[in-house]
Design a protein around this motif. Structure first.
Motif, short mmCIF file in Angstrom:
data_model
loop_
_atom_site.label_atom_id
_atom_site.label_comp_id
_atom_site.label_asym_id
_atom_site.label_seq_id
_atom_site.Cartn_x
_atom_site.Cartn_y
_atom_site.Cartn_z
N TYR A 7 0.80 -0.98 -0.28
CA TYR A 7 0.38 -0.05 -0.02
C TYR A 7 1.07 1.29 0.32
CZ TYR A 7 -3.76 -3.43 1.32
OH TYR A 7 -3.73 -4.92 1.33
N ALA A 8 1.95 1.74 -0.35
CA ALA A 8 2.82 2.31 -0.52
C ALA A 8 2.95 3.55 -2.09
CB ALA A 8 4.35 2.17 -0.79
N THR A 9 2.91 4.99 -1.80
CA THR A 9 2.52 5.47 -2.33
C THR A 9 3.63 6.46 -2.69
OG1 THR A 9 0.44 6.21 -1.79
CG2 THR A 9 0.46 7.30 -2.58
N ASN A 10 4.16 6.08 -3.85
CA ASN A 10 5.71 7.32 -4.62
C ASN A 10 4.79 8.04 -5.39
OD1 ASN A 10 7.51 5.68 -3.55
ND2 ASN A 10 6.96 4.12 -4.45
N ALA A 11 5.08 9.74 -5.06
CA ALA A 11 4.79 10.56 -5.76
C ALA A 11 6.31 11.75 -6.15
CB ALA A 11 3.48 11.66 -5.07
N SER A 12 5.88 11.90 -7.30
CA SER A 12 7.37 12.98 -7.68
C SER A 12 6.97 13.40 -8.85
CB SER A 12 8.07 12.10 -7.96
OG SER A 12 9.22 13.05 -8.54
N SER A 13 7.22 15.37 -8.67
CA SER A 13 6.99 16.39 -9.70
C SER A 13 8.04 16.39 -10.60
CB SER A 13 5.76 17.20 -9.27
OG SER A 13 6.81 18.05 -8.41
N GLY A 14 9.03 16.19 -9.88
CA GLY A 14 10.51 17.12 -10.90
C GLY A 14 10.56 15.63 -12.14
N ASN A 15 11.22 16.10 -13.18
CA ASN A 15 12.06 15.54 -13.99
C ASN A 15 13.05 14.34 -13.88
OD1 ASN A 15 10.02 17.21 -15.96
ND2 ASN A 15 12.04 19.05 -15.48
N TYR A 16 13.27 13.50 -14.24
CA TYR A 16 13.90 12.18 -14.74
C TYR A 16 13.66 11.54 -12.58
CZ TYR A 16 15.93 15.07 -18.12
OH TYR A 16 15.73 16.06 -18.97
N ALA A 17 12.74 11.97 -12.35
CA ALA A 17 12.13 11.10 -10.59
C ALA A 17 12.26 9.30 -11.32
CB ALA A 17 11.06 11.56 -10.51
N THR A 18 12.45 9.03 -9.96
CA THR A 18 12.76 7.43 -10.46
C THR A 18 11.47 6.86 -9.43
OG1 THR A 18 14.68 7.22 -11.41
CG2 THR A 18 13.59 5.50 -9.82
N ASN A 19 10.51 6.01 -9.22
CA ASN A 19 9.58 5.73 -8.14
C ASN A 19 9.53 3.95 -8.38
OD1 ASN A 19 8.68 8.12 -7.36
ND2 ASN A 19 6.84 8.31 -9.57
N ALA A 20 9.92 3.57 -7.39
CA ALA A 20 10.05 2.30 -7.07
C ALA A 20 9.29 1.55 -6.24
CB ALA A 20 11.89 1.86 -6.98
N SER A 21 8.54 0.47 -6.42
CA SER A 21 7.99 -0.12 -5.34
C SER A 21 7.57 -1.45 -5.23
CB SER A 21 6.49 0.30 -4.87
OG SER A 21 5.83 -0.27 -3.95
N SER A 22 8.06 -2.78 -4.10
CA SER A 22 7.95 -3.87 -4.75
C SER A 22 6.35 -4.50 -4.37
CB SER A 22 8.93 -5.10 -4.26
OG SER A 22 8.69 -4.28 -2.88
N GLY A 23 5.91 -3.50 -3.21
CA GLY A 23 4.52 -4.10 -2.42
C GLY A 23 3.45 -3.72 -3.20
N ASN A 24 2.38 -4.53 -2.81
CA ASN A 24 0.84 -4.66 -3.10
C ASN A 24 0.61 -3.42 -3.20
OD1 ASN A 24 1.49 -7.25 -3.88
ND2 ASN A 24 0.66 -8.34 -2.10
N TYR A 25 -0.61 -3.17 -4.11
CA TYR A 25 -1.59 -1.95 -4.43
C TYR A 25 -0.44 -1.26 -3.49
CZ TYR A 25 -4.81 -6.04 -2.67
OH TYR A 25 -4.70 -7.56 -3.09
N ALA A 26 0.85 -0.42 -4.11
CA ALA A 26 1.72 0.06 -4.35
C ALA A 26 1.19 1.63 -5.45
CB ALA A 26 2.97 0.18 -4.67
N THR A 27 1.56 2.64 -5.27
CA THR A 27 0.57 3.25 -6.40
C THR A 27 1.60 4.62 -6.90
OG1 THR A 27 -1.09 4.09 -5.39
CG2 THR A 27 -0.49 5.20 -6.94
N ASN A 28 2.95 4.46 -7.97
CA ASN A 28 3.38 5.60 -8.09
C ASN A 28 2.76 6.54 -9.34
OD1 ASN A 28 5.46 3.60 -7.41
ND2 ASN A 28 5.62 2.55 -8.61
N ALA A 29 3.81 7.55 -8.77
CA ALA A 29 2.86 8.70 -9.71
C ALA A 29 3.80 9.72 -10.20
CB ALA A 29 1.93 9.33 -9.51
N SER A 30 3.94 10.39 -11.33
CA SER A 30 4.80 11.27 -11.94
C SER A 30 4.80 12.48 -12.38
CB SER A 30 6.32 10.15 -11.90
OG SER A 30 7.16 11.23 -12.64
N SER A 31 4.72 12.98 -12.40
CA SER A 31 4.40 14.48 -13.70
C SER A 31 5.51 14.79 -14.14
CB SER A 31 4.07 15.11 -12.97
OG SER A 31 3.95 16.27 -11.79
N GLY A 32 6.43 14.27 -14.24
CA GLY A 32 7.83 14.71 -14.35
C GLY A 32 8.39 14.16 -16.23
N ASN A 33 9.29 15.23 -16.95
CA ASN A 33 9.44 14.07 -18.05
C ASN A 33 10.61 13.30 -17.73
OD1 ASN A 33 8.22 16.38 -19.47
ND2 ASN A 33 9.50 17.91 -19.96
#
Length: 425
Positions: free
Chosen positions: A212-238
């Protein structure tokens, strides 16, 4: 301050009743919060009353309500970031500037390079100086730093790490931890369940191995990684990269050239930028892109790939998969049985190698090729169709080809191969 921090989720009796709260929990809530309260206040009150099971339930219930309705590289990122966080805690403990072992202790420093450490529950560490280090092993601890190169680490449950400086590092191994950084190149790592990692800086990295982790980044070249179930990764950067190996994970990116990858079943990958790449290996996964030149790929059964941009590519190797494109010049390809390829753009290409596949194109001058047995195809006027022909023993005996609008072949009509010719299905 983020929008979520300005307007924290509100909890009220009707809401927890809808989520299925137990009678004891509802009675406690009515007594403590007759007018309702913020999520953070309710969680704090539950912990203060030693109702940790209820706190766990509330965290999961709120997450599910708000969200509604891979592989090894991702796992490697998680392991590396969490290991660095663990090393950070040990490193700070070896060279303390200010230390406290009492519960609810508070350490504060405004000088550069200061070090704050606490092993007590509910401790608070704060530093405004550059290069500061904050560490806590107690539950509910809070670490904050506004200086550059700061490092925040906590191993306790419910801990919060925050830094506004560049190159900051936030790490937590406790459940329900929150890591936040607004600086460039920041790193957030958590191994606890329900953790939240957020960064608005360029090049930031968010990693979580908890459910259930949540990863969010609005910066460019960001990296979001999760190995848990139901995780959410979001990025608005190029150029952002979102990766999840857990089931039902959600990866979303609005930047150009972004990459979304998921290995769990039921995962969702979405990208609105041009040239983005969405990939999933789990069954029932969904990949969607609205940008030109995007690529959607799935290896699991019953996956769905959809693109609205021109020259997009949708590919699936699983059975029963669906590939759909509305842009011109798009390519849909499937190798699994019972797959469906559909395109509405002009000049699109649909190809299938699995048996019982369906290929449909409503755009002009498209091309359809089906190599599997008992495949079907239909298209708009000007569409060329080629379907492999098989005998009763399942041996390919040739191809049936034709162009819609020529030799009696009509638009929007399903055709199959029989005796070397295209015949209506």
């Amino acid at each position: 301050m983020s929008e979520a921090e300005k307007n924290p989720p509100q909890i009220h009796i009707e809401r927890i009743r809808k989520w299925g709260a137990c009678g004891s929990g509802r009675d406690w809530f009515r007594e403590k919060f007759p007018e309702g309260g913020s999520y953070e206040d309710v969680i704090d009150a539950l912990r203060a009353d030693d109702r940790r099971v209820d706190a766990n339930w509330l965290a999961a219930a709120l997450f599910n309500d708000l969200t509604g309705d891979l592989s090894e590289p991702a796992q490697s990122i998680v392991r590396d970031e969490v290991r660095q966080g663990a090393r950070l805690i040990a490193e700070i403990a070896d060279a303390l500037g200010e230390a406290s072992s009492g519960d609810y202790a508070k350490n504060a420093s405004s000088g550069d390079g200061a070090k704050n450490a606490s092993s007590g529950y509910g401790a608070t560490n704060a530093s405004s100086g550059d290069g500061a280090k904050n560490a806590s092993s107690g539950d509910g601890a809070k670490n904050a730093s506004s200086g550059d190169y700061a490092k925040n680490a906590s191993s306790g449950d419910g801990a919060k790490n925050a830094s506004s400086g560049d190159y900051a590092t936030n790490a937590s191994s406790g459940n329900y931890a929150t890591n936040a950084s607004s600086g460039n190149y920041a790193k957030n790592a958590s191994s606890g369940d329900y953790a939240k990692n957020a960064s608005s800086g360029d090049g930031a990295k968010n990693a979580s191995s908890g459910d259930y982790a949540t990863n969010a980044s609005s910066g460019n070249y960001a990296t979001n990684a999760s190995s848990g179930n139901y995780a959410t990764n979001a990025s608005s950067g190029n150029g952002a990269t979102n990766a999840s190996s857990g089931y039902d994970a959600t990866n979303a990116s609005s930047g150009d050239g972004a990459t979304n990858a998921s290995s769990g079943d039921g995962a969702k990958n979405a990208s609105s930028g041009d040239g983005a790449t969405n990939a999933s290996s789990g069954d029932y996964a969904k990949n969607a892109s609205s940008g030109d030149g995007a690529k959607n790929a799935s290896s699991g059964d019953y996956a769905k790939n959809a693109s609205s941009g021109d020259y997009a590519t949708n590919a699936s190797s699983g059975n029963g998969a669906t590939n759909a494109s509305s842009g011109d010049g798009a390519t849909n390809a499937s190798s699994g049985y019972d797959a469906t390829n559909a395109s509405s753009g002009n000049g699109a290409k649909n190809a299938s190698s699995g048996n019982y596949a369906k290929n449909a194109s409503s755009g002009r001058n498209s091309v359809i090729a089906a190599a599997g047995r008992d495949s079907l195809a239909k298209g708009a006027e000007g569409t060329w169709i080629a379907i492999a022909d098989y005998d009763e023993n399942g041996m390919c005996i040739g191809w049936a080809t034709g162009c819609i609008g020529v030799d009696g072949l009509t638009a929007d009509t399903w055709y199959r191969a029989r005796g070397g010719k295209l015949v209506e299905a």
